[in-house]
Design an enzyme around this catalytic site. Sequence first.
Site, PDB file in Angstrom:
ATOM      1  N   HIS A  16      38.504  38.047  35.810  1.00 27.85           N
ATOM      2  CA  HIS A  16      37.829  39.125  35.079  1.00 27.85           C
ATOM      3  C   HIS A  16      37.586  38.698  33.640  1.00 27.85           C
ATOM      4  CE1 HIS A  16      41.607  41.346  33.300  1.00 27.85           C
ATOM      5  NE2 HIS A  16      41.778  40.044  33.328  1.00 27.85           N
ATOM      6  N   CYS A  25      41.285  37.465  26.141  1.00 27.60           N
ATOM      7  CA  CYS A  25      40.894  38.050  27.434  1.00 27.60           C
ATOM      8  C   CYS A  25      39.427  38.482  27.486  1.00 27.60           C
ATOM      9  CB  CYS A  25      41.799  39.225  27.793  1.00 27.60           C
ATOM     10  SG  CYS A  25      43.487  38.687  28.161  1.00 27.60           S
ATOM     11  N   HIS A  29      38.720  34.756  32.929  1.00 25.34           N
ATOM     12  CA  HIS A  29      40.003  34.167  33.291  1.00 25.34           C
ATOM     13  C   HIS A  29      40.521  34.886  34.534  1.00 25.34           C
ATOM     14  CE1 HIS A  29      41.064  37.729  30.994  1.00 25.34           C
ATOM     15  NE2 HIS A  29      42.270  37.677  31.545  1.00 25.34           N
ATOM     16  N   HIS A  31      44.056  36.098  37.261  1.00 26.25           N
ATOM     17  CA  HIS A  31      45.466  36.447  37.412  1.00 26.25           C
ATOM     18  C   HIS A  31      45.857  36.390  38.878  1.00 26.25           C
ATOM     19  CE1 HIS A  31      45.786  37.896  33.273  1.00 26.25           C
ATOM     20  NE2 HIS A  31      44.651  38.538  33.469  1.00 26.25           N
ATOM     21  N   HIS A  75      39.997  36.825  45.174  1.00 30.78           N
ATOM     22  CA  HIS A  75      39.070  35.746  44.828  1.00 30.78           C
ATOM     23  C   HIS A  75      37.692  36.279  44.406  1.00 30.78           C
ATOM     24  CE1 HIS A  75      42.259  33.315  46.499  1.00 30.78           C
ATOM     25  NE2 HIS A  75      41.734  32.313  45.802  1.00 30.78           N
ATOM     26  N   GLU A 136      50.218  41.950  36.493  1.00 29.82           N
ATOM     27  CA  GLU A 136      49.194  40.985  36.107  1.00 29.82           C
ATOM     28  C   GLU A 136      49.799  39.609  35.830  1.00 29.82           C
ATOM     29  OE1 GLU A 136      45.774  42.269  33.489  1.00 29.82           O
ATOM     30  OE2 GLU A 136      46.857  40.966  32.092  1.00 29.82           O
TER      31      GLU A 136
END
Length: 149
Positions: A16, A25, A29, A31, A75, A136
């Site tokens: 995201h 952020c 990137h 998680h 994904h 996260e």
Amino acid sequence: MSNIRITKQFSFETGHALYGYDGKCRNVHGHSYKLSVTVIGTPISQSDNVKFGMVIDFGDLKKIVKTEIVDVFDHATVFNKNTPHVELAKELSDRGHNVLLVDYQPTSEMMVIDFAEKIKKYLPENISLFSLKLQETDSSFAEWYASDN
């Protein structure tokens, strides 16, 4: 009979970017999310029911969460549909990438609200969503509780 809470845990990988954010952020990137889903209800008391003694079959809960959340978000790259990243999202999508455009900033806080609404729609009448925990990172998570809402 007593109300019992049961929890099933899930994991998925999602990318995201946070549009307008003033830190790292804002960049695309990802998680390794861990989602804990807790429901509450009374165990089935009819001894002739194949689910006798269960609040809900873990497999039935898994089907709901897998279909509505894991299979959708795993994904995938998630963007707020109002972001300038829409052009990037279109390019990625055109190249065969799984891209989700959502009506919210894709923070853990907003994702857990979205997930709660999706899961509640598919639970049997006698079962309630009690809480969600969306982790996260190893040290960061958002929680949703029905009692707070």
